[in-house]
Design a protein around this motif. Structure first.
Motif, PDB file in Angstrom:
ATOM      1  N   GLN A 172       0.820  -1.211   0.000  1.00  0.00           N
ATOM      2  CA  GLN A 172       0.000   0.000   0.000  1.00  0.00           C
ATOM      3  C   GLN A 172       0.859   1.267   0.000  1.00  0.00           C
ATOM      4  O   GLN A 172       0.385   2.333  -0.396  1.00  0.00           O
ATOM      5  N   TYR A 173       2.100   1.144   0.432  1.00  0.00           N
ATOM      6  CA  TYR A 173       2.979   2.311   0.540  1.00  0.00           C
ATOM      7  C   TYR A 173       4.086   2.320  -0.514  1.00  0.00           C
ATOM      8  O   TYR A 173       4.806   3.312  -0.634  1.00  0.00           O
ATOM      9  N   THR A 174       4.213   1.239  -1.280  1.00  0.00           N
ATOM     10  CA  THR A 174       5.298   1.151  -2.258  1.00  0.00           C
ATOM     11  C   THR A 174       4.793   0.886  -3.673  1.00  0.00           C
ATOM     12  O   THR A 174       5.597   0.740  -4.593  1.00  0.00           O
ATOM     13  N   GLY A 175       3.484   0.816  -3.860  1.00  0.00           N
ATOM     14  CA  GLY A 175       2.877   0.699  -5.185  1.00  0.00           C
ATOM     15  C   GLY A 175       2.297   2.033  -5.603  1.00  0.00           C
ATOM     16  O   GLY A 175       2.299   3.006  -4.841  1.00  0.00           O
ATOM     17  N   SER A 176       1.788   2.077  -6.812  1.00  0.00           N
ATOM     18  CA  SER A 176       1.302   3.353  -7.354  1.00  0.00           C
ATOM     19  C   SER A 176       0.101   3.895  -6.594  1.00  0.00           C
ATOM     20  O   SER A 176      -0.121   5.113  -6.563  1.00  0.00           O
ATOM     21  N   PHE A 177      -0.670   2.993  -5.942  1.00  0.00           N
ATOM     22  CA  PHE A 177      -1.836   3.520  -5.214  1.00  0.00           C
ATOM     23  C   PHE A 177      -1.447   4.306  -3.973  1.00  0.00           C
ATOM     24  O   PHE A 177      -2.282   4.989  -3.391  1.00  0.00           O
ATOM     25  N   PHE A 178      -0.176   4.236  -3.547  1.00  0.00           N
ATOM     26  CA  PHE A 178       0.273   5.101  -2.458  1.00  0.00           C
ATOM     27  C   PHE A 178       0.057   6.568  -2.827  1.00  0.00           C
ATOM     28  O   PHE A 178      -0.432   7.369  -2.012  1.00  0.00           O
ATOM     29  N   PHE A 179       0.431   6.930  -4.040  1.00  0.00           N
ATOM     30  CA  PHE A 179       0.316   8.321  -4.469  1.00  0.00           C
ATOM     31  C   PHE A 179      -1.152   8.746  -4.563  1.00  0.00           C
ATOM     32  O   PHE A 179      -1.506   9.871  -4.198  1.00  0.00           O
ATOM     33  N   GLU A 180      -1.996   7.858  -5.031  1.00  0.00           N
ATOM     34  CA  GLU A 180      -3.413   8.171  -5.145  1.00  0.00           C
ATOM     35  C   GLU A 180      -4.050   8.304  -3.767  1.00  0.00           C
ATOM     36  O   GLU A 180      -4.846   9.221  -3.525  1.00  0.00           O
ATOM     37  N   TYR A 183      -1.911  11.387  -1.900  1.00  0.00           N
ATOM     38  CA  TYR A 183      -1.804  12.690  -2.565  1.00  0.00           C
ATOM     39  C   TYR A 183      -2.922  12.962  -3.565  1.00  0.00           C
ATOM     40  O   TYR A 183      -2.942  14.012  -4.204  1.00  0.00           O
ATOM     41  N   GLY A 184      -3.829  12.015  -3.721  1.00  0.00           N
ATOM     42  CA  GLY A 184      -5.016  12.236  -4.529  1.00  0.00           C
ATOM     43  C   GLY A 184      -4.791  12.295  -6.021  1.00  0.00           C
ATOM     44  O   GLY A 184      -5.672  12.749  -6.760  1.00  0.00           O
ATOM     45  N   THR A 185      -3.662  11.825  -6.491  1.00  0.00           N
ATOM     46  CA  THR A 185      -3.416  11.813  -7.932  1.00  0.00           C
ATOM     47  C   THR A 185      -2.410  10.721  -8.251  1.00  0.00           C
ATOM     48  O   THR A 185      -1.880  10.056  -7.351  1.00  0.00           O
ATOM     49  N   SER A 186      -2.149  10.514  -9.531  1.00  0.00           N
ATOM     50  CA  SER A 186      -1.322   9.381  -9.941  1.00  0.00           C
ATOM     51  C   SER A 186       0.167   9.677  -9.820  1.00  0.00           C
ATOM     52  O   SER A 186       0.592  10.843  -9.820  1.00  0.00           O
ATOM     53  N   ALA A 187       0.957   8.616  -9.744  1.00  0.00           N
ATOM     54  CA  ALA A 187       2.413   8.757  -9.731  1.00  0.00           C
ATOM     55  C   ALA A 187       2.894   9.445 -11.004  1.00  0.00           C
ATOM     56  O   ALA A 187       3.830  10.249 -10.973  1.00  0.00           O
ATOM     57  N   ARG A 188       2.254   9.139 -12.131  1.00  0.00           N
ATOM     58  CA  ARG A 188       2.653   9.732 -13.408  1.00  0.00           C
ATOM     59  C   ARG A 188       2.501  11.257 -13.389  1.00  0.00           C
ATOM     60  O   ARG A 188       3.406  11.984 -13.803  1.00  0.00           O
ATOM     61  N   ILE A 189       1.366  11.733 -12.878  1.00  0.00           N
ATOM     62  CA  ILE A 189       1.127  13.176 -12.824  1.00  0.00           C
ATOM     63  C   ILE A 189       2.092  13.837 -11.845  1.00  0.00           C
ATOM     64  O   ILE A 189       2.668  14.902 -12.129  1.00  0.00           O
ATOM     65  N   LEU A 190       2.283  13.213 -10.690  1.00  0.00           N
ATOM     66  CA  LEU A 190       3.204  13.778  -9.700  1.00  0.00           C
ATOM     67  C   LEU A 190       4.641  13.798 -10.221  1.00  0.00           C
ATOM     68  O   LEU A 190       5.396  14.735  -9.941  1.00  0.00           O
TER      69      LEU A 190
END
Length: 281
Positions: A172-180, A183-190
């Motif tokens: 939950q803290y090391t996959g892409s859904f951590f950022f979502e 931080y409410g947005t995707s790793a790609r956008i961040l």
């Protein structure tokens, strides 16, 4: 026939696509793909798989390797409960493909394929004992011990993402859904924002690096590898989380162990295809 002169097929059954590639030596000669629909029946999804393989198949192919995001019995060639294709509950995929294409077929889960691909083609070639971590939607892990892939029961070894951590599990803290989630947005956008010096985005990757460092400390305690190879989409952001990851490793109890330890970043093109192809080698 020497490995470098063999032609094999690599098949990656991913979250949204089936990708295939014909591999000669270290080169992917031709690729094909089809889309995966979670509502497909077993018959429909198998037809798509066959068609995608046929796009790259020819008489020179000596074997097919398949990476699957699921529990796999590599000996019998049965895959269980494929998450992105719910109709695949218990599928004798090896037998289906061998009957269809008349060549040997080898199966494993996708994280193990990533590790084996790095061992044959990538950054792990010089290490006898190493771990490959795929940083994507989740946290995938493959283990190389004494130059061989370690599978465990039903290819289930390496599920470090399922270890308890904070109020959940490491994934939950090391996959892409951590950022979502955080931080409410995707790793790609961040990532794009961080490259433009957005303070919040930069902080997001620093926090991510700290969590990933905790995961890597667990791996170090368990396996004491010579190296860890990072791959997957989030690994491209390594410069943004490297310092935080390094800081986390400063609290590792056995600093002597880290003197020659390396963290490498995969640079393989078509990594999932090469990883599946490596099963044949």
């Amino acid at each position: 026939m020497a490995e470098e002169t063999r032609t094999v097929l690599g098949v990656d059954i991913g979250g949204t696509k089936i990708k295939t590639g014909r591999v000669l030596g270290t080169q992917v000669e031709r690729t094909g793909f089809s889309m995966v629909d979670k509502n497909d029946s077993l018959e429909t999804s198998l037809a798509k798989l066959y068609e995608t393989i046929e796009e790259v198949m020819n008489d020179s192919v000596t074997a097919i390797g398949v990476g699957v995001p699921a529990v796999v019995d590599a000996d019998s060639g049965v895959v269980f409960d494929v998450q992105n294709i719910p109709s695949w509950k218990k599928v004798p995929l090896k037998q289906f493909l061998q009957d269809k294409f008349n060549v040997p077929v080898f199966l494993n889960n996708d994280a193990n394929c990533f590790a084996l691909g790095e061992k044959h083609f990538g950054k792990a070639t010089d290490y006898k004992n190493c771990v490959a971590l795929s940083l994507g939607t989740g946290l995938g892990m493959g283990i190389i011990i004494e130059n061989k892939l370690y599978n465990g029961v039903l290819c289930g070894a390496g599920e470090v993402g399922m270890l308890s951590y904070k109020d959940g599990i490491l994934e939950q803290y090391t996959g892409s859904f951590f950022f979502e989630d955080a931080y409410g947005t995707s790793a790609r956008i961040l990532y794009a924002k961080a490259l433009e010096n957005d303070i919040k985005a930069i902080a997001a990757f620093k926090e991510y690096g700290m969590h990933l460092g905790e995961a890597i400390k667990n791996i170090l305690y368990l396996f004491a590898p010579e190296a860890i190879i990072l791959g997957g989409s989030i690994s491209k952001a390594h410069p943004l989380f490297k310092s935080a990851l390094d800081d986390a490793l400063k609290t590792f109890a056995y600093q002597k162990q880290l003197e020659n330890f390396k963290i490498e970043i995969s640079d393989l093109v078509d990594s999932p295809i090469l990883g599946a192809a490596a099963l044949c080698l």
